[in-house]
Design a protein around this motif. Structure first.
Motif, PDB file in Angstrom:
ATOM      1  N   LYS A 130       0.832  -1.209   0.000  1.00 28.57           N
ATOM      2  CA  LYS A 130       0.000   0.000   0.000  1.00 28.57           C
ATOM      3  C   LYS A 130       0.867   1.260   0.000  1.00 28.57           C
ATOM      4  CE  LYS A 130      -3.022   1.808   3.357  1.00 28.57           C
ATOM      5  NZ  LYS A 130      -4.018   1.630   4.392  1.00 28.57           N
ATOM      6  N   PHE A 142      -7.293   6.347   1.457  1.00 28.76           N
ATOM      7  CA  PHE A 142      -7.942   5.073   1.789  1.00 28.76           C
ATOM      8  C   PHE A 142      -8.889   5.311   2.951  1.00 28.76           C
ATOM      9  CE2 PHE A 142      -4.101   3.513  -0.307  1.00 28.76           C
ATOM     10  CZ  PHE A 142      -4.615   2.508  -1.112  1.00 28.76           C
ATOM     11  N   ARG A 143     -10.113   4.828   2.831  1.00 28.46           N
ATOM     12  CA  ARG A 143     -11.070   4.908   3.933  1.00 28.46           C
ATOM     13  C   ARG A 143     -11.162   3.523   4.556  1.00 28.46           C
ATOM     14  NH1 ARG A 143     -13.234   7.581  -0.154  1.00 28.46           N
ATOM     15  NH2 ARG A 143     -14.927   6.152  -0.613  1.00 28.46           N
ATOM     16  N   THR A 144     -10.942   3.461   5.876  1.00 31.15           N
ATOM     17  CA  THR A 144     -10.963   2.180   6.581  1.00 31.15           C
ATOM     18  C   THR A 144     -11.960   2.238   7.729  1.00 31.15           C
ATOM     19  OG1 THR A 144      -9.126   2.911   7.964  1.00 31.15           O
ATOM     20  CG2 THR A 144      -8.558   1.620   6.028  1.00 31.15           C
ATOM     21  N   ASN A 145     -12.483   1.074   8.088  1.00 35.95           N
ATOM     22  CA  ASN A 145     -13.395   1.008   9.237  1.00 35.95           C
ATOM     23  C   ASN A 145     -12.564   0.812  10.508  1.00 35.95           C
ATOM     24  OD1 ASN A 145     -12.675  -1.701   9.291  1.00 35.95           O
ATOM     25  ND2 ASN A 145     -14.644  -2.454   8.571  1.00 35.95           N
ATOM     26  N   GLU A 201     -11.923  -1.742  12.214  1.00 41.09           N
ATOM     27  CA  GLU A 201     -11.088  -2.948  12.244  1.00 41.09           C
ATOM     28  C   GLU A 201      -9.923  -2.884  11.272  1.00 41.09           C
ATOM     29  OE1 GLU A 201     -14.260  -5.393  11.140  1.00 41.09           O
ATOM     30  OE2 GLU A 201     -15.297  -5.101  13.043  1.00 41.09           O
ATOM     31  N   GLY A 202      -9.793  -1.758  10.548  1.00 39.77           N
ATOM     32  CA  GLY A 202      -8.693  -1.600   9.613  1.00 39.77           C
ATOM     33  C   GLY A 202      -8.989  -2.110   8.208  1.00 39.77           C
ATOM     34  N   ARG A 203     -10.214  -2.547   7.944  1.00 40.36           N
ATOM     35  CA  ARG A 203     -10.581  -3.033   6.610  1.00 40.36           C
ATOM     36  C   ARG A 203     -10.848  -1.840   5.693  1.00 40.36           C
ATOM     37  NH1 ARG A 203     -12.417  -6.195   2.924  1.00 40.36           N
ATOM     38  NH2 ARG A 203     -14.526  -6.464   2.187  1.00 40.36           N
ATOM     39  N   ILE A 204     -10.293  -1.900   4.488  1.00 37.95           N
ATOM     40  CA  ILE A 204     -10.481  -0.831   3.505  1.00 37.95           C
ATOM     41  C   ILE A 204     -11.876  -0.968   2.899  1.00 37.95           C
ATOM     42  CG2 ILE A 204      -9.699   0.122   1.302  1.00 37.95           C
ATOM     43  CD1 ILE A 204      -6.899  -0.998   1.991  1.00 37.95           C
ATOM     44  N   TYR A 205     -12.673   0.104   3.008  1.00 39.23           N
ATOM     45  CA  TYR A 205     -14.004   0.073   2.390  1.00 39.23           C
ATOM     46  C   TYR A 205     -14.134   1.119   1.288  1.00 39.23           C
ATOM     47  CZ  TYR A 205     -15.333   4.096   5.284  1.00 39.23           C
ATOM     48  OH  TYR A 205     -15.399   5.325   5.878  1.00 39.23           O
ATOM     49  N   ALA A 249     -12.511  -0.849  -3.799  1.00 38.64           N
ATOM     50  CA  ALA A 249     -11.907  -1.089  -2.482  1.00 38.64           C
ATOM     51  C   ALA A 249     -11.576  -2.563  -2.254  1.00 38.64           C
ATOM     52  CB  ALA A 249     -12.836  -0.586  -1.391  1.00 38.64           C
ATOM     53  N   GLU A 295      -8.167  -4.355  -0.717  1.00 41.43           N
ATOM     54  CA  GLU A 295      -8.222  -5.116   0.531  1.00 41.43           C
ATOM     55  C   GLU A 295      -7.492  -6.431   0.333  1.00 41.43           C
ATOM     56  OE1 GLU A 295      -8.559  -6.064   4.244  1.00 41.43           O
ATOM     57  OE2 GLU A 295      -9.196  -4.141   3.520  1.00 41.43           O
TER      58      GLU A 295
END
Length: 180
Positions: free
Chosen positions: A127, A143-146, A148-152, A176, A180
């Motif tokens: 990344k 990058f937008r992440t939630n 938990e660190g998951r890229i959405y 996205a 991920e």
């Protein structure tokens, strides 16, 4: 246009936020609130939609908050009505609608698609290497992440052409889930 990062130490938060929002709003092309918000995050400003009800009347609004370099808010939010009616919920919806129509009518098209594809092939799955390759070509990546660190979501900002694109708008191969 006023195109430098907001700095809390410089003071006069409302003026800084106002100048950046007005400059970005008038000069960049974006087609969703997410793209607009990602663009502002590059200038240390967070935009949030506010929805609610007051005395039985529903309302929609936007508040802008200055952040530090990590994205953490550093001051109280500034209501969009203090900046100007044009930069509030209705004005932003109007601008997004206009840009979307222009895009559908082929008045402007992504010019950065090839650069993003080349960076994806040259980054070897990293990344950081991906964002560095794009930065060398003058393209910012958000990058937008939630939690938990998951890229959405991923958004590409082209300051040369003043355009903002969600990855999925460039094509399925830039969405996205691929990152991920």
């Amino acid at each position: 246009p006023y195109m430098k990062k907001a700095d809390y130490q410089s003071g006069d938060v409302k003026r800084q936020v106002s100048n950046i929002v007005k400059s970005v709003f008038g000069s960049y092309r974006f087609q969703s609130f997410g793209e607009f918000s990602a663009l502002l995050s590059c200038f240390n400003i967070e935009a949030k939609q506010v929805r609610g009800e007051f005395d039985g009347t529903p309302y929609n609004g936007i508040v802008y908050t200055m952040t530090d370099d990590t994205g953490k808010p550093v001051c109280t939010p500034v209501k969009s009505s203090l900046i100007g009616k044009r930069y509030g919920y209705e004005g932003l919806e109007k601008r997004i609608g206009y840009n979307a129509r222009e895009y559908r009518n082929k008045k402007w098209q992504p010019k950065i698609r090839n650069e993003v594809a080349l960076a994806m092939h040259g980054c070897m799955g990293s990344k950081e290497a991906f964002t560095d390759l794009l930065r060398e070509r003058g393209i910012d990546t958000v990058f937008r992440t939630n939690g938990e660190g998951r890229i959405y979501g991923v958004t590409f900002i082209d300051p040369n052409n003043k355009e903002v694109y969600n990855g999925s708008r460039l094509g399925k191969e830039f969405s996205a889930n691929v990152f991920e």
